[in-house]
Motif scaffolding. Structure first.
Motif: not given
Length: 218
Positions: A40-41, A56-57, A60-62, A87-89
């Motif tokens: 994901l990163t 940017h997401t 770990k956040k996504a 993503l793109d949060q």
């Protein structure tokens, strides 16, 4: 990312959805989760290169929790049968959602049953410039990738408050969900070309998400 291993884990979890099994297989779970976060990163970086407004997401956040919220849904199993990530949060905007599961895998984006304030903003944008949204939805390549808007089965039977029944965009104004979805086969996800497929879907969805995000930002 070994997506074949991810699906193997989810199938095993589906058959043994219990804390005891998860405790015994915690190492396997973290191996999958860490690998997916890393993927994901990397995807986050790739998408940021093609979209100047991308937020940017990191992985770990996504990534979403695999535990179901039993406080509000006590009848659900302890663990989900999929790995979900957005993503793109950006606050109050629709993210780019990736869902990899045993029963279904898909990529989606937009707003699924948004809160009343956001829904009102989307309807105002359609009232002001619904032609732009319809042009996006009717673009042949967009139709090929997504088909129609996601049908939540909850559209209004009449015009929403403040709009005429004979409004030229009444079909859109009645909706309570503004989202699209591209279904994925496990074979596609496990293919060597999957990253490129994700990027292609992101690009095709971008004008749709941009329209909606601008609508709720004004």
């Amino acid at each position: 990312m070994n997506f074949q291993n991810l699906y193997a884990f989810l199938r095993a979890l589906q058959k043994n959805n219990a804390k005891e099994w998860m405790d015994d297989n915690r190492k396997w779970y973290h191996e999958i989760r860490d690998s997916y976060i890393e993927w994901l990163t990397q995807m986050d970086l790739k998408l940021s290169e093609i979209d100047p407004n991308y937020t940017h997401t990191p992985g770990k956040k996504a990534i979403n929790r695999i535990n179901n919220n039993l406080l509000y849904h006590p009848n659900k199993p302890i663990y989900k049968d999929h790995f979900g990530a957005g993503l793109d949060q950006e606050t109050k905007q629709g993210d780019f959602y990736i869902h990899l599961g045993t029963s279904e895998s898909f990529i989606a984006g937009g707003f699924y049953k948004p809160k009343s304030a956001l829904l009102k903003s989307i309807r105002q944008a359609i009232d002001y410039n619904g032609e732009e949204l319809k042009a996006i939805l009717n673009k042949p390549s967009f139709k090929e990738v997504f088909g129609n808007l996601v049908d939540d089965g909850d559209s209004l039977q009449t015009a929403p408050k403040g709009f005429s029944q004979d409004h030229e965009h009444i079909d859109l104004l009645r909706r309570k969900t503004f989202a699209v979805q591209h279904n994925l086969t496990q074979k596609t996800v496990m293919s060597a070309d999957f990253d490129n497929q994700v990027i292609k879907i992101y690009k095709e969805m971008l004008p749709f998400r941009t329209y909606l995000n601008q609508a709720v930002s004004v």
